[in-house]
Design a protein around this motif. Structure first.
Motif, short mmCIF file in Angstrom:
data_model
loop_
_atom_site.label_atom_id
_atom_site.label_comp_id
_atom_site.label_asym_id
_atom_site.label_seq_id
_atom_site.Cartn_x
_atom_site.Cartn_y
_atom_site.Cartn_z
N TRP A 2 0.82 -1.20 0.00
CA TRP A 2 0.00 0.00 0.00
C TRP A 2 0.86 1.26 0.00
O TRP A 2 1.88 1.33 0.70
N PHE A 3 0.41 2.20 -0.79
CA PHE A 3 0.93 3.56 -0.75
C PHE A 3 -0.22 4.46 -0.36
O PHE A 3 -1.39 4.09 -0.48
N ARG A 4 0.08 5.66 0.09
CA ARG A 4 -0.97 6.62 0.36
C ARG A 4 -0.56 8.00 -0.14
O ARG A 4 0.62 8.30 -0.25
N GLN A 5 -1.59 8.78 -0.43
CA GLN A 5 -1.33 10.10 -0.99
C GLN A 5 -2.38 11.09 -0.53
O GLN A 5 -3.57 10.81 -0.57
N ALA A 11 6.39 1.58 6.90
CA ALA A 11 6.93 2.93 7.07
C ALA A 11 7.02 3.21 8.57
O ALA A 11 6.20 2.72 9.35
N ASP A 12 8.00 4.01 8.95
CA ASP A 12 8.18 4.33 10.37
C ASP A 12 6.92 4.95 10.97
O ASP A 12 6.60 4.73 12.13
N SER A 13 6.21 5.71 10.18
CA SER A 13 5.04 6.43 10.69
C SER A 13 3.88 5.52 11.07
O SER A 13 2.96 5.94 11.78
N GLU A 25 -3.56 12.45 10.68
CA GLU A 25 -2.54 12.51 9.64
C GLU A 25 -2.48 11.24 8.79
O GLU A 25 -1.74 11.19 7.80
N ASP A 26 -3.24 10.21 9.16
CA ASP A 26 -3.34 9.02 8.31
C ASP A 26 -4.36 9.22 7.19
O ASP A 26 -4.48 8.37 6.30
N VAL A 62 -9.73 10.19 8.68
CA VAL A 62 -9.68 10.07 10.14
C VAL A 62 -10.04 11.43 10.72
O VAL A 62 -9.32 12.41 10.52
N SER A 63 -11.13 11.47 11.43
CA SER A 63 -11.59 12.74 12.00
C SER A 63 -11.05 12.91 13.41
O SER A 63 -10.89 11.94 14.15
#
Length: 122
Positions: free
Chosen positions: A36-39, A61-63, A89-90, A120-121
């Motif tokens: 998975w990647f995210r943008q 990823a570290d995050s 932030e996700d 994510v709220s």
């Protein structure tokens, strides 16, 4: 023809959990990595996690380490990303991808699935 079908995005409150799925079809017996990647709009697409089909080795990823878990169900040809303790932030569009390699990076993606939006709220 290799196809990746992503699903499972949605809206969740901070601290909550969500699982997204990527159904894979078309690979035969070669080794490959799925992940998975995210943008976020206006920002670069970033790697989140991947898993090797040959030996199940996983990368994060570290995050997201300690919060996200990638897994695969060979019987269903599906890769899952379980996301726990989600943070604002996700929030991003999450893209499923695959490469004929043991590790998936932005530089070696062979196939992309469509994105699925995770919000994510706070």
């Amino acid at each position: 023809e290799v196809q990746l079908q992503a699903s499972g995005g949605g809206v969740v409150q901070a601290g909550g959990s969500l699982r997204i799925s990527c159904e894979v079809s078309g690979f035969t017996k070669e080794d490959y990595a799925i992940g998975w990647f995210r943008q976020v709009p206006g920002r670069d697409r970033l790697g989140v996690s991947c898993i090797s089909n040959s030996d199940g080795t996983t990368y994060y990823a570290d995050s997201v380490k300690g919060r996200f878990t990638i897994s695969k169900d060979n019987a269903k040809n599906t890769v899952y990303l379980q996301m726990n303790n989600l943070r604002p932030e996700d929030t991003a569009v999450y893209y499923c991808a695959a490469a004929r390699a043991t590790v998936l990076t932005l530089l070696n993606v062979d196939y992309w699935g469509q994105g699925t939006l995770v919000t994510v709220s706070s």
